[in-house]
Motif scaffolding. Structure first.
Motif, PDB file in Angstrom:
ATOM      1  N   UNK A 269    -147.356   5.267  11.511  1.00  0.00           N
ATOM      2  CA  UNK A 269    -146.132   4.550  11.523  1.00  0.00           C
ATOM      3  C   UNK A 269    -145.314   5.475  10.551  1.00  0.00           C
ATOM      4  N   UNK A 270    -144.063   4.502  10.144  1.00  0.00           N
ATOM      5  CA  UNK A 270    -142.986   5.074   9.452  1.00  0.00           C
ATOM      6  C   UNK A 270    -143.721   5.285   7.991  1.00  0.00           C
ATOM      7  N   UNK A 271    -144.590   4.540   7.423  1.00  0.00           N
ATOM      8  CA  UNK A 271    -145.451   4.559   6.199  1.00  0.00           C
ATOM      9  C   UNK A 271    -146.790   4.091   6.341  1.00  0.00           C
ATOM     10  N   UNK A 272    -147.492   4.215   5.244  1.00  0.00           N
ATOM     11  CA  UNK A 272    -148.812   4.022   5.532  1.00  0.00           C
ATOM     12  C   UNK A 272    -149.120   2.512   5.837  1.00  0.00           C
ATOM     13  N   UNK A 273    -148.321   1.489   5.217  1.00  0.00           N
ATOM     14  CA  UNK A 273    -148.835   0.153   5.483  1.00  0.00           C
ATOM     15  C   UNK A 273    -148.748   0.133   7.043  1.00  0.00           C
ATOM     16  N   UNK A 274    -148.046   0.467   7.934  1.00  0.00           N
ATOM     17  CA  UNK A 274    -147.843   0.361   9.333  1.00  0.00           C
ATOM     18  C   UNK A 274    -148.677   1.077  10.129  1.00  0.00           C
ATOM     19  N   UNK A 275    -149.480   2.004   9.107  1.00  0.00           N
ATOM     20  CA  UNK A 275    -150.430   3.153   9.913  1.00  0.00           C
ATOM     21  C   UNK A 275    -151.883   2.777   9.915  1.00  0.00           C
TER      22      UNK A 275
ATOM     23  N   UNK B 258    -136.324  13.232   2.025  1.00  0.00           N
ATOM     24  CA  UNK B 258    -136.120  11.929   2.774  1.00  0.00           C
ATOM     25  C   UNK B 258    -136.934  12.064   4.089  1.00  0.00           C
ATOM     26  N   UNK B 259    -137.842  12.946   4.470  1.00  0.00           N
ATOM     27  CA  UNK B 259    -138.662  13.000   5.595  1.00  0.00           C
ATOM     28  C   UNK B 259    -139.384  11.932   5.850  1.00  0.00           C
ATOM     29  N   UNK B 260    -139.743  11.479   7.193  1.00  0.00           N
ATOM     30  CA  UNK B 260    -140.872  10.405   7.352  1.00  0.00           C
ATOM     31  C   UNK B 260    -142.177  11.023   7.239  1.00  0.00           C
ATOM     32  N   UNK B 261    -143.155  10.372   6.835  1.00  0.00           N
ATOM     33  CA  UNK B 261    -144.472  10.635   6.345  1.00  0.00           C
ATOM     34  C   UNK B 261    -145.332  11.543   7.693  1.00  0.00           C
ATOM     35  N   UNK B 262    -144.929  11.179   8.793  1.00  0.00           N
ATOM     36  CA  UNK B 262    -145.832  12.010   9.800  1.00  0.00           C
ATOM     37  C   UNK B 262    -145.028  13.243   9.989  1.00  0.00           C
TER      38      UNK B 262
END
Length: 594
Positions: free
Chosen positions: A535-541, A79-83
């Motif tokens: 961001x926290x996910x690719x949608x917000x990146x 459950x790590x964040x993507x970055x």
């Protein structure tokens, strides 16, 4: 006249004996498994290299099967964040590709390549075994349910990362030694074996790509649909089998004895040059000190005009007798011309190493952001067939397989006829071609990400939109990665070839570390400006902007590489050849064909 003909006939007969002896035995400073001069017919070449390539295939199968899908495990199970997951993978990859510098040094100085491979194989198997236990032993599992929706056990995380870094240590011995040990099976002074050696690097990478292809398809599929435990257990068993196979081939190998620390002779050159800094350069380089060929250990290098200050280390002073020096001399006061040229080689390689790092930046994106892009898209290839996100890496492997085969079987023969270069193109030209592909790959990745961000539901977009960036990067790998392997093996001093392969790997490792640093730097700068690219996910990146940045860096770097390559001087080796056509022994003093 009759006497001259008789002497000429005797000379020709003697040269023929030398040629026949050279065809029977291998006189390149190598030994067989019993410590004797190797027989050419029963040792080395492809019969030995196949054993070595087999264990490399197994190691690459394990590495790519684990590294390609690791980011999915970190985000899905831990459950790590993507970055955070991307930085974790980059750091692990960076460490794994820098440790070979230590493994290569130890192999060249103390253990020898065969011994280092056996020790590192044990460590690698230990890591795979721990990884298997973390999936099957109840107290070591991430959690009691599948899929794991709760925070994982701390003990599982500890065992997982201990296992991963055991694999890093094992790779640190494998990578610098296996490839150089395979290349040692070919005699550089034998014209037939030298040509085979040029193909060896291409087919070594062909086998590596086969391991990559199976790793990112079959192994990743098993991980996603049957479980990580089944996949890692299979990898452990196969690795154990190939290690036994490698050991069984020991009677076929040609071995190079370790010669002690290669750093001390290099340091002696600097000390001797500084001591003689006030002496004038000799008018003729032939006046510089060199031991006779009969006393030399390995090949001798010829003089080059770069870094002439170091030549002073080989200047013979007025109170020194050449005949006495050949018997005994103080290496901290006087070094051979070959030692001086070896130091020049290392300095000459620094600009090439630096200009190769941006390519390593591009390679670092494939197992991290590329995979996460795929995970957000439609993974159905047909109505009834769905692939794991990491399996899209197979396109890069296929592209590299094609590029290596086409280069070796089509481009090289054609280019040999055109320019007379036995390699087809120079090593640095090959690396430069791959850099063009890497720039194009980052451009394709930016365009694909812009398309993905432009749709309301990324799941409606086929994962095959990512195919161009993978395929182009795979073609680039076939040129630059193979070229870097050849370059760092051929251009380092002969007693540092394990370190040479480690230097090639350090390009990839440094690229991974810089990628992590770049993510943090860009995240901080763009975050202060308003909205972070990560961001926290690719949608917000905004990965598209990051890819455009990498494309720009690689485009500028390509011109820097061209500028450095034009000024580069290749290794200048004095070879001993035996030529059967005119039945005479000759000594070649020309530059190695780059």
């Amino acid at each position: 006249m009759k006497h001259d003909r008789l002497e000429k006939r005797k000379s020709g007969s003697h040269a023929l004996d030398i040629f026949r002896d050279d065809e029977t035995w291998v006189y390149d400073s190598s030994i067989d498994h019993r410590g004797r001069v190797p027989r050419r017919a029963s040792t080395g070449v492809w019969k030995a290299s196949l054993f070595i390539i087999t264990i490399e295939f197994s190691e690459r199968l394990s590495w790519f099967g684990l590294s390609t899908n690791l980011i999915s495990y970190l985000t899905g199970v831990l459950h790590q964040e993507i970055k955070t997951a991307a930085k974790t993978v980059n750091f692990w990859s960076g460490v794994t590709t820098l440790i070979p510098l230590i493994g290569g040094f130890l192999a060249d100085a103390y253990t020898g390549r065969f011994g280092m491979v056996m020790v590192s194989s044990f460590i690698y198997l230990t890591g795979l075994s721990l990884l298997t236990m973390s999936q099957f032993v109840p107290s070591l599992k991430p959690c009691d349910t599948t899929p794991c929706r709760l925070p994982p056990r701390k003990l599982h995380e500890v065992v997982l990362f201990v296992a991963l870094y055991c694999i890093s240590l094992g790779t640190g011995g494998h990578k610098p030694c296996l490839q150089s040990f395979g290349a040692d099976q070919f005699d550089d002074d034998h014209p037939v074996e030298r040509i085979k050696k040029m193909s060896y690097f291409n087919w070594w990478n062909f086998a590596t790509c086969c391991g990559l292809l199976l790793g990112v398809t079959a192994i990743v599929y098993v991980q996603d649909f049957l479980g990580w435990g089944v996949a890692v257990l299979g990898l452990t068993i196969f690795m154990a089998f190939t290690v036994v196979t490698f050991f069984m081939g020991k009677s076929c190998y040609r071995y190079r004895l370790p010669e002690g620390s290669p750093m001390i002779p290099l340091l002696q050159v600097f000390v001797a040059a500084i001591r003689k800094r006030k002496l004038a350069h000799p008018s003729n380089p032939a006046l510089l000190f060199e031991v006779p060929k009969s006393q030399a250990h390995g090949r001798q290098l010829l003089h080059t005009n770069r870094l002439r200050f170091l030549d002073k280390a080989a200047i013979i002073e007025e109170n020194e007798s050449t005949s006495c020096l050949q018997q005994k001399h103080n290496p901290w006061r006087l070094t051979t011309l070959t030692r001086v040229e070896e130091v020049k080689l290392l300095f000459n390689m620094i600009p090439i190493w630096i200009t190769s790092i941006p390519f390593g930046l591009c390679v670092a994106q494939a197992p991290t952001f590329f995979v996460k892009q795929a995970a957000t898209m439609n993974l159905n290839i047909t109505d009834n067939f769905k692939i794991p996100p990491a399996a899209i890496n197979s396109l890069a492997a296929i592209a590299m397989l094609i590029s290596v085969a086409v280069y070796d079987k089509v481009l090289v023969p054609v280019l040999r006829k055109i320019n007379g270069n036995e390699r087809g193109m120079t090593i640095l030209q090959r690396i430069g071609v791959g850099m063009v592909f890497s720039t194009a790959s980052m451009t394709a990745a930016a365009l694909a990400e812009t398309k993905r961000l432009g749709v309301h539901n990324p799941k409606s977009l086929s994962v095959l939109w990512l195919a161009p960036q993978y395929i182009i990067l795979g073609f680039g790998d076939g040129f630059t990665l193979v070229g870097l392997q050849e370059y760092f093996y051929d251009e380092v001093p002969d007693n540092m070839r394990s370190i040479g392969i480690a230097l090639y790997l350090s390009v990839i490792g440094t690229g991974s570390f810089i990628s992590s640093f770049l993510i943090m730097a860009v995240d901080g700068i763009t975050g202060k400006a308003g909205k972070s690219w990560f961001g926290k996910d690719l949608r917000s990146s905004r990965l598209d902007n990051f890819y455009w940045l990498l494309a720009a860096v690689n485009a500028v770097n390509f011109f820097a590489h061209v500028w450095v390559s034009i000024r580069y001087t290749y290794k200048n080796v004095e070879r001993r050849r035996v030529v059967p056509d005119n039945v005479s022994e000759c000594s070649s003093s020309d530059q190695l064909m780059p």
